[in-house]
Write a protein that holds these residues in place. Structure first.
Motif: not given
Ligand code: ATP
Length: 463
Positions: A107-108, A120-123, A126-132
């Protein structure tokens, strides 16, 4: 949103007040570090060292060189070329293995090192900045390539060295044959290294072009554990005693089985507590005989050592101490940075001074000489004193503005001693010596000033 992010970054500070924003701003304002090629908008992940930054960097490098090479009669230095034969990097394993796992946010479009993502991002991928959504990881080789000669084909590819260590290994035989070193001995080198890092935030912490101070210590197999323990404690002590870094902000972290290089026996990182968390400053590694053996295999030249003590021949084991010079500059700045309340101003607001508590040995300016006023011969006397001190110390002469303001300017760049020349100086040949840390002022004779400063440096204790 952008504003909120900025405010958050500002609050990320250690208990002395050092935040990355404040350090970056001080560095720019006072000429320690500038964004590289700034007039063209800068080039990400590269920085230029200004007049004070280059002095600080040189002083740290000299402190290291003095400690390693000058204080050890069994450690010698070399300065190998940055561009090395490409086979070097095949032998060292860099062509095959010097990779980081790269993921992109669909996304970003932000890029991350997968091993730097939180759990969390690894599991969730999802992107830690925008959730993409994140892409699958791709292995990305960190070595910069270029071409030697006029033809840019695969035969002309060479690499900018990603570490200084290999220059030491390929010169092992040269050094043994041409100097009087006998095992155990070390080879030290300081120089530039280049890595095409995926993420380069945090100022000069992780950059694409940086400097390393590395020492490889060669021992007889079987003696590596003792040498490792010795270097591990010596290297920690160096940061505390020579650079004046706070011991409570330093720690060792051992590489777990999943991080340990396949050839390494044991590895510890010396970590510092940056405002963004505990991260590496130096690696101390027990590397077995891997590097020398591999260079022997790849070059077809036998690399081993004949021990004159018992005529045995062996491939030495290696203990590596690998410190980041430019990262040490950052740690020195962060650790020295304090904002201190020193009173209340005329309007009733807290009077805060910004001060860098550098160890005097590495301070870019050691002594500032300041005439109280520039008239009535005080400037001339101050200039003469400064000229005499220049023989032994890095000095600075400043005659502009109120004396209090000049002291503050010196505090902000970490000058440990100021010498002030006033009207009494002309009469009784004394000056005021002002100490940065305590702000104490004493009156001392001009004669013997250099000796007094030397004594203060020798007995310096960080507040
Ligand atoms: P990381 O895992 O953080 O990428 P590393 O373990 O690969 O680092 P080493 O190869 O052990 O780092 O390098 C030795 C030292 O060189 C590090 O402790 C650090 O001080 C410095 N260093 C490594 N990479 C960089 C860089 N990109 N920018 C600045 N200094 C670096």
């Amino acid at each position: 949103m952008a504003k909120e992010k900025k405010a958050k970054a500002n609050t990320l500070s250690n208990d002395y007040g050092a935040s990355m924003d404040r350090i970056v701003s001080l560095c720019k304002r006072r000429g320690f570090v500038y964004p590289s090629s700034e007039i063209y908008g800068g080039l990400s992940a590269t920085w230029d060292y200004g007049p004070l930054g280059v002095e600080l960097k040189k002083n740290i490098q000299e402190a290291w060189w003095k400690d390693m090479v000058r204080r050890h009669d069994n450690i010698v230095g070399i300065d190998a070329a940055i561009m090395m034969h490409p086979r070097t990097w095949e032998a060292s394993g860099h062509v095959e293995n010097f990779t980081d796992p790269l993921v992109d946010c669909k996304k970003c479009k932000t890029r991350f090192r997968e091993d730097h993502l939180d759990e969390k991002a690894l599991a969730d991928k999802v992107c830690p900045e925008c959730g993409g959504e994140l892409t699958e990881p791709r292995q990305f080789n960190l070595m910069f390539t270029t071409h030697m000669g006029p033809v840019e084909d695969s035969g002309s590819v060479i690499y900018l060295r990603p570490e200084t260590a290999q220059g030491i290994f390929v010169n092992f035989k040269n050094v043994v044959d041409t100097s009087r070193v006998q095992i155990p001995f070390g080879i030290a080198q300081v120089g530039k290294a280049f890595r095409n890092e995926i993420t380069t935030k945090n100022f000069i912490f992780r950059t694409c072009e940086f400097e390393q101070m590395e020492m490889q210590y060669f021992v007889k197999p079987g003696n590596e554990d003792e040498a490792f323990d010795d270097w591990k404690s010596k290297r920690m002590a160096w940061y505390i005693d020579r650079l004046g870094i706070s011991p409570q902000r330093l720690r060792f972290t051992e590489h777990g089985p999943d991080e340990l290089a396949h050839y390494a026996k044991v590895a510890f990182d010396i970590e510092y507590e940056y405002p963004f968390g505990w991260q590496e400053l130096e690696g101390v590694h027990s590397r077995t005989d891997y590097d020398l053996r591999r260079h022997g295999e790849f070059s077809g030249k036998e690399i081993n050592y004949l021990d004159p003590a018992d005529n045995s021949r062996f491939v030495p084991y290696v203990i590596e101490t690998s410190s980041g010079l430019t990262r040490s500059v950052l740690v020195t700045l962060m650790d020295a940075y304090h904002e201190e309340k020193i009173g209340v101003d005329k309007k009733g607001n807290d009077d805060i001074r910004t001060v860098l508590h550098f160890h005097p040995d590495i301070a870019p300016v050691m002594v500032a000489v300041l005439p109280l006023v520039k008239k009535d011969g005080l400037a001339e006397l101050a200039k003469k004193i400064e000229k005499d001190l220049r023989e032994d110390f890095s000095t600075f002469y400043d005659q502009g503005g109120a004396i209090g303001r000049r002291y503050r300017r010196m505090d902000e760049i970490g000058t440990p001693f100021c010498v002030t020349v006033d009207y009494d100086s002309k009469e009784d040949e004394t000056v005021t010596m002002r100490f940065r840390d305590s702000m104490e002022q004493i009156r001392i004779p001009i004669d013997g000033l250099a000796e007094r400063i030397r004594r203060e440096i020798r007995s310096y204790k960080r507040v």
